[in-house]
Design a protein around this motif. Sequence first.
Motif, PDB file in Angstrom:
ATOM      1  N   TYR A   9      12.280   7.117  -6.022  1.00 47.03           N
ATOM      2  CA  TYR A   9      11.140   7.264  -6.315  1.00 47.03           C
ATOM      3  C   TYR A   9      11.455   6.360  -8.297  1.00 47.03           C
ATOM      4  O   TYR A   9      12.636   6.758  -8.522  1.00 47.03           O
ATOM      5  CB  TYR A   9      10.316   7.742  -6.491  1.00 47.03           C
ATOM      6  N   VAL A  18       9.158   2.804  -4.423  1.00 45.39           N
ATOM      7  CA  VAL A  18       9.488   3.834  -3.524  1.00 45.39           C
ATOM      8  C   VAL A  18      10.473   3.118  -2.844  1.00 45.39           C
ATOM      9  O   VAL A  18      10.018   2.295  -2.149  1.00 45.39           O
ATOM     10  CB  VAL A  18       8.373   4.705  -2.367  1.00 45.39           C
ATOM     11  N   VAL A  45       6.668  10.692  -0.445  1.00 42.44           N
ATOM     12  CA  VAL A  45       5.944  10.616  -1.757  1.00 42.44           C
ATOM     13  C   VAL A  45       4.327   9.833  -1.915  1.00 42.44           C
ATOM     14  O   VAL A  45       4.199   9.565  -0.938  1.00 42.44           O
ATOM     15  CB  VAL A  45       6.665   9.590  -2.401  1.00 42.44           C
ATOM     16  N   MET A  78       2.690   8.486  -4.038  1.00 42.01           N
ATOM     17  CA  MET A  78       2.073   7.549  -4.305  1.00 42.01           C
ATOM     18  C   MET A  78       0.619   7.462  -5.252  1.00 42.01           C
ATOM     19  O   MET A  78       0.816   7.289  -6.779  1.00 42.01           O
ATOM     20  CB  MET A  78       1.876   5.699  -4.100  1.00 42.01           C
TER      21      MET A  78
END
Length: 165
Positions: A69, A81, A89, A91
Amino acid sequence: MERLGRNLRLCLLSAILVNLQGAISLKDVELKVPAAVSPGDTVTLICTYDLEGEELYTVKWYKGREEFYRYIPKELPNTRVFPLPNVNVDMNRSGKDRVVLMEVGPDLAGKYRCEVSADAPNFHTKVVSAHMQVILQMLQKLIQEMLKDSGDSMLKMDYEMVHYV
């Protein structure tokens, strides 16, 4: 000769002051990672820092040696990412000082690093790290250690049931 010595001292003093000024431009970098989590949890990793008035250039996040990231405020989009197996992840909840990992699995246990860099002209950078364990992994290691110390076949059978469930 005395003038040369005076000039040399002034030059050295200037260099020291410049270095001291740069050394305090990025401080108090700290990484907050839960020590242990359960499989399936959503985990927030937080990287705090003080830029001492400088602008932020980038914040990079690593699992082991792999970057997964990146946050760069001067780019659009600000976030990026990088594919890493089983790293999911969120976001919407990640940003300049945090990364949110969803549905963590046992393979996400390990060392995490946060790398903070101030912007030009100095690009001062600091890296901090912390470890996270996934409880299932810790339980498996504990059971494996117990198996080494015990010849109990019933214990081995119970471990296999836990391991494959």
